[in-house]
Design a protein around this motif. Sequence first.
Motif, short mmCIF file in Angstrom:
data_model
loop_
_atom_site.label_atom_id
_atom_site.label_comp_id
_atom_site.label_asym_id
_atom_site.label_seq_id
_atom_site.Cartn_x
_atom_site.Cartn_y
_atom_site.Cartn_z
N TYR A 32 9.36 14.90 -1.41
CA TYR A 32 8.20 14.74 -0.53
C TYR A 32 7.22 14.31 -1.47
CZ TYR A 32 11.27 18.16 1.90
OH TYR A 32 12.37 18.77 2.55
N LEU A 33 6.39 13.30 -0.60
CA LEU A 33 5.32 12.63 -1.59
C LEU A 33 3.82 13.10 -0.67
CD1 LEU A 33 6.94 9.39 -1.98
CD2 LEU A 33 6.82 11.12 -3.38
N PHE A 34 2.90 13.26 -1.83
CA PHE A 34 1.57 13.57 -1.08
C PHE A 34 0.50 12.89 -1.65
CE2 PHE A 34 3.32 17.58 0.94
CZ PHE A 34 4.53 17.77 0.29
N TRP A 35 -0.77 12.91 -1.00
CA TRP A 35 -2.10 12.87 -1.49
C TRP A 35 -3.05 13.94 -1.31
CZ3 TRP A 35 -3.64 9.30 -5.30
CH2 TRP A 35 -2.89 8.31 -5.57
N TYR A 36 -3.74 13.76 -2.26
CA TYR A 36 -4.79 15.07 -2.07
C TYR A 36 -6.12 14.57 -2.53
CZ TYR A 36 -1.35 18.71 -1.13
OH TYR A 36 -0.35 19.78 -0.79
N GLY A 53 11.30 8.57 7.20
CA GLY A 53 10.75 7.59 8.22
C GLY A 53 10.02 6.65 7.96
N ASP A 54 9.09 6.13 8.80
CA ASP A 54 8.17 4.98 8.54
C ASP A 54 7.58 4.99 7.22
OD1 ASP A 54 5.66 3.34 10.82
OD2 ASP A 54 6.58 2.63 8.65
N ASN A 55 7.72 3.80 6.59
CA ASN A 55 6.94 3.76 5.04
C ASN A 55 5.54 3.84 5.06
OD1 ASN A 55 9.77 3.63 4.07
ND2 ASN A 55 9.85 1.32 3.82
N LEU A 56 5.07 3.54 6.15
CA LEU A 56 3.54 3.59 6.24
C LEU A 56 3.04 5.02 6.86
CD1 LEU A 56 0.80 2.17 5.28
CD2 LEU A 56 0.89 1.07 7.71
N VAL A 57 2.51 5.71 6.11
CA VAL A 57 2.11 6.99 6.69
C VAL A 57 0.52 7.06 6.73
CG1 VAL A 57 2.03 9.60 6.07
CG2 VAL A 57 3.83 7.96 5.39
N LYS A 58 -0.02 7.61 7.83
CA LYS A 58 -1.38 7.48 8.18
C LYS A 58 -2.05 9.09 7.87
CE LYS A 58 -1.52 3.72 11.16
NZ LYS A 58 -2.19 2.94 10.27
N PHE A 67 5.01 3.98 1.18
CA PHE A 67 6.02 4.52 0.28
C PHE A 67 6.94 2.93 0.19
CE2 PHE A 67 9.47 6.96 -1.46
CZ PHE A 67 10.53 6.55 -0.78
N ASN A 68 7.27 3.04 -1.18
CA ASN A 68 8.37 2.07 -1.53
C ASN A 68 9.54 2.63 -2.52
OD1 ASN A 68 9.79 -0.13 -3.17
ND2 ASN A 68 7.92 -1.56 -2.59
N LYS A 69 10.62 2.79 -1.93
CA LYS A 69 11.54 3.69 -2.52
C LYS A 69 12.20 2.73 -3.74
CE LYS A 69 15.75 6.01 -1.80
NZ LYS A 69 16.79 6.88 -0.82
N SER A 70 12.25 1.52 -3.70
CA SER A 70 12.78 0.72 -5.03
C SER A 70 12.03 0.78 -6.14
CB SER A 70 13.02 -0.70 -4.53
OG SER A 70 11.73 -1.40 -3.94
N GLN A 71 10.91 0.63 -5.75
CA GLN A 71 9.90 0.87 -6.80
C GLN A 71 9.13 2.12 -7.12
OE1 GLN A 71 6.50 -1.82 -6.10
NE2 GLN A 71 7.73 -3.78 -5.95
N THR A 72 9.75 3.32 -6.35
CA THR A 72 9.17 4.62 -6.49
C THR A 72 7.81 4.71 -6.69
OG1 THR A 72 9.60 4.75 -8.91
CG2 THR A 72 11.52 5.43 -7.68
N SER A 73 7.19 4.02 -5.54
CA SER A 73 5.41 3.98 -5.57
C SER A 73 5.20 4.67 -4.22
CB SER A 73 5.18 2.53 -5.87
OG SER A 73 5.57 1.75 -4.90
#
Lengths: 114, 111
Positions: A32-36, A53-58, A67-73
Amino acid sequence: AQSVAQPEDQVNVAEGNPLTVKCTYSVSGNPYLFWYVQYPNRGLQFLLKYITGDNLVKGSYGFEAEFNKSQTSFHLKKPSALVSDSALYFCAVSPNTGGFKTIFGAGTRLFVKA
Amino acid sequence: NAGVTQTPKFRVLKTGQSMTLLCAQDMNHEYMYWYRQDPGMGLRLIHYSVGEGTTAKGEVPDGYNVSRLKKQNFLLGLESAAPSQTSVYFCASKSGANVLTFGAGSRLTVL
């Protein structure tokens, strides 16, 4: 070892311009990925998260993250920066096995100039 | 909604003194955490708890002890403070959606 990298100590942008704050991670599986965000003399506040799900999270305050899985970014973005967006931003990762711990990056200070 | 409350907000200690930081949450969260924040190092996990009566070591546990006697409270203790423990301490609790809610922080200076 599991880690989160925020390669920029500080990002400077003019008000009204788009902003990007970068984050890459090294965690096995599908974390799981987060921004604070942290404003001066305050605790961290949740902005947004990606689970699946969708790679662009609002998220809050007009922010979004890609989210970019291949670049783990998991880069944080906003189409038009505000002076009030100036703060310290933390990328964080929580392994989805157990989920007890959250690993934080070192933080990126965003400075938006009027 | 108080969320997560930390006390005290500021404290100055002399080397060798002891103190306890208190964290209280009113969201009925099972998981609670203590982090320390130092410039350029992000947040580092000191100890955490996955439920009442349980505690576990995080990344930097040395010199600290914790207790979770009640679900809503998570105490962080320093038995013999050292200058290296000068930092800002944050308590957080985690929801079922994996989101952390943080307290406002406790700034500790050890002289």
